[in-house]
Enzyme design. Sequence first.
Site, PDB file in Angstrom:
ATOM      1  N   THR A 277      86.342  -1.205  65.277  1.00  0.00           N
ATOM      2  CA  THR A 277      85.170  -0.464  64.793  1.00  0.00           C
ATOM      3  C   THR A 277      84.405  -1.354  63.829  1.00  0.00           C
ATOM      4  O   THR A 277      84.989  -1.934  62.911  1.00  0.00           O
ATOM      5  CB  THR A 277      85.603   0.851  64.109  1.00  0.00           C
TER       6      THR A 277
ATOM      7  N   ILE B 102      89.016  -3.551  61.949  1.00  0.00           N
ATOM      8  CA  ILE B 102      87.667  -3.453  61.390  1.00  0.00           C
ATOM      9  C   ILE B 102      86.916  -4.735  61.748  1.00  0.00           C
ATOM     10  O   ILE B 102      87.359  -5.838  61.419  1.00  0.00           O
ATOM     11  CB  ILE B 102      87.720  -3.263  59.857  1.00  0.00           C
ATOM     12  N   LYS B 103      85.772  -4.569  62.408  1.00  0.00           N
ATOM     13  CA  LYS B 103      84.987  -5.734  62.828  1.00  0.00           C
ATOM     14  C   LYS B 103      83.988  -6.126  61.745  1.00  0.00           C
ATOM     15  O   LYS B 103      83.234  -5.291  61.245  1.00  0.00           O
ATOM     16  CB  LYS B 103      84.201  -5.416  64.106  1.00  0.00           C
ATOM     17  N   LEU B 104      84.022  -7.397  61.399  1.00  0.00           N
ATOM     18  CA  LEU B 104      83.126  -7.943  60.377  1.00  0.00           C
ATOM     19  C   LEU B 104      82.406  -9.165  60.940  1.00  0.00           C
ATOM     20  O   LEU B 104      83.001  -9.941  61.695  1.00  0.00           O
ATOM     21  CB  LEU B 104      83.934  -8.385  59.149  1.00  0.00           C
TER      22      LEU B 104
END
Length: 305
Positions: A73, A109-111
Site C-alpha cells: 500500500t 508500505i510503499k515509499l
Amino acid sequence: AIEEYKPLDATTNPSLILAAAQMPAYQELVDDAVAYGKKLGGSEEEQIKNASDKLFVLFGAEILKRIPGRVSTEVDARLSFDKEGMIQRARRLIDLYKEAGIGKDRILIKLSSTWEGIQAGKVLEAEYGIHCNMTLLFSFAQAVACAEAGVTLISPFVGRILDWYVANGDKKTYEPSEDPGVKSVTKIYNYYKKFGYKTIVMGASFRNTGEIKALTGCDYLTISPKLLAELSKEYVKLTPTLSVKEAQACELEKIHLDEKAFRWRHNEDQMAVEKLSDGIRKFAADAIKLERMLKERMFSAENGK
C-alpha cells in the site's frame, strides 16, 4: 485476476486504485471510505484525506482475502521529499489495517525511493517494525541506499527504464538480455547477493514476457495480469539466469553512500532522475484525481449540486 492467477503477494498504487475506484464492482468500498471520512469529521481537506487513506486500506484488505502473502500500500507521492510526513502516513495506514483486524506482518508500505523516502523506510523498519517496499527505483545509487537502510523489499523498475532508452536513444528494440531495464535489475540482484544484503529484490514494471524470462531466478517479480496471461500460454522450461552462486562470483565493488554521495551518483544517471520525478508526478496527479472524485461524493450533495 488475483483469483485466476493466485499470486503470493499483490501490489497497489494510486493509479491502480484510481482505476478500480471508478469500476461499478467496487462502489461499496468507495461508499465505506466516504462514510469513514465523514464520521471522523474535521475540515473538508482532512475528511477527504481520511477517506482516501481508508479506501487504500479497504482495497488492500479485499486483496488480502485472496492471497496468502502481503499487499503493498503506497504512501501519497506528494510526500516524496518529506521524511517525517511519510513516516506519519505509513503509521496511519498500519493503524487503519489494525482497525480492520490485519497485522503489519501482512503489509508492505510503499515509499518513493528518494533520499527522504529511503530514510523514512529506515526509521519505519528499525523503530516501528513496519515492512517497506521501495518503489520508483531506477538507479544503482537508489538500490545501494535501500540496502544500507535495511528495508524489506525494493521494486526496481524494468519497463520504464526501457521506455526511456527507446524514447531517448537511436536503438528502438532490444534483446531481453540487452534490455537496459533487465541489466539494471541484474546488477542490483548480483550486488545484494554478493554482499549478503537481506533486502528482497522484486523486479517490476514489465513491458513484455522477454524481460520477465530474462530475470528468472530473481527473488520476486511483480507481473501484470496481461503478461501473466501471455506466460500461461507458453510451455518452455526456464533455467534461472540469476543465481546467488553466480552473483557471489561477479566483480562488483562494495560502496557506501551518505546523502551527498547518493545525490551525486543518482544525479549522474539522467534516465533515473527523469523517471523518478516523472513517476512521482504521475502518482501525485492520480492521487489528486482520486481526491477530487471523493470530494464530489462527499460534498456535492450537501451543496445542492
